[in-house]
Scaffold this motif. Structure first.
Motif, PDB file in Angstrom:
ATOM      1  N   ALA A  73      34.147  34.327  23.301  1.00 22.34           N
ATOM      2  CA  ALA A  73      34.503  33.030  23.336  1.00 22.34           C
ATOM      3  C   ALA A  73      33.504  32.059  22.364  1.00 22.34           C
ATOM      4  N   GLY A  80      39.106  36.000  22.539  1.00 15.01           N
ATOM      5  CA  GLY A  80      38.365  35.309  23.574  1.00 15.01           C
ATOM      6  C   GLY A  80      38.841  33.947  24.000  1.00 15.01           C
ATOM      7  N   ALA A  81      38.072  32.893  24.400  1.00 16.07           N
ATOM      8  CA  ALA A  81      38.686  31.858  24.829  1.00 16.07           C
ATOM      9  C   ALA A  81      38.332  30.537  23.888  1.00 16.07           C
ATOM     10  N   ALA A  82      37.895  31.152  22.727  1.00 20.11           N
ATOM     11  CA  ALA A  82      37.046  30.463  21.647  1.00 20.11           C
ATOM     12  C   ALA A  82      37.931  29.205  21.202  1.00 20.11           C
ATOM     13  N   ALA A  88      36.423  28.388  27.993  1.00 18.93           N
ATOM     14  CA  ALA A  88      35.152  28.675  27.882  1.00 18.93           C
ATOM     15  C   ALA A  88      34.303  28.227  28.973  1.00 18.93           C
TER      16      ALA A  88
END
Length: 108
Positions: A73, A80-82, A88
């Motif tokens: 992220a 990811g949680a980007a 994030a």
């Protein structure tokens, strides 16, 4: 210095903590107890130390996965949680809580 008695896997353990952290420690112990319960549900006969070891390994594995996810992220990598900064941040807080559980197990 606060002190609470927690129950994990049917065993009681007196544990010291900072004043005011008793409720947090009880919640952490409940999380460990849930892991112990899930291990018992898998079957097999385990002693107390083995159950705690396996629960700690499950928590460490979850912490590892969260750290990888958080790393992705922060790096803006797919998977990811980007795309969601709040996610994030939440993952970071969860990772910190799991680290606290692991620290508590090491001190016990």
């Amino acid at each position: 210095m606060g002190q609470v008695t927690v129950r994990i896997g049917g065993y009681t353990h007196p544990v010291s903590c900072e004043d005011g952290q008793e409720g947090h420690l009880i919640a952490l112990a409940a999380e460990v107890d849930r892991r112990v319960g899930s291990i018992r549900a898998m079957g097999g006969q385990f002693g107390e130390s083995r159950l705690l070891l396996l629960a700690a390994l499950l928590l460490a594995d979850e912490l590892h996965d969260l750290r990888v996810e958080l790393s992705h992220a922060r790096a803006g990598q797919p998977g990811g949680a980007a795309t969601d900064p709040k996610l994030a941040e939440r993952l970071a807080r969860i990772a910190e809580k799991i680290e606290g559980i692991a620290d508590g197990l090491e001190r016990s």
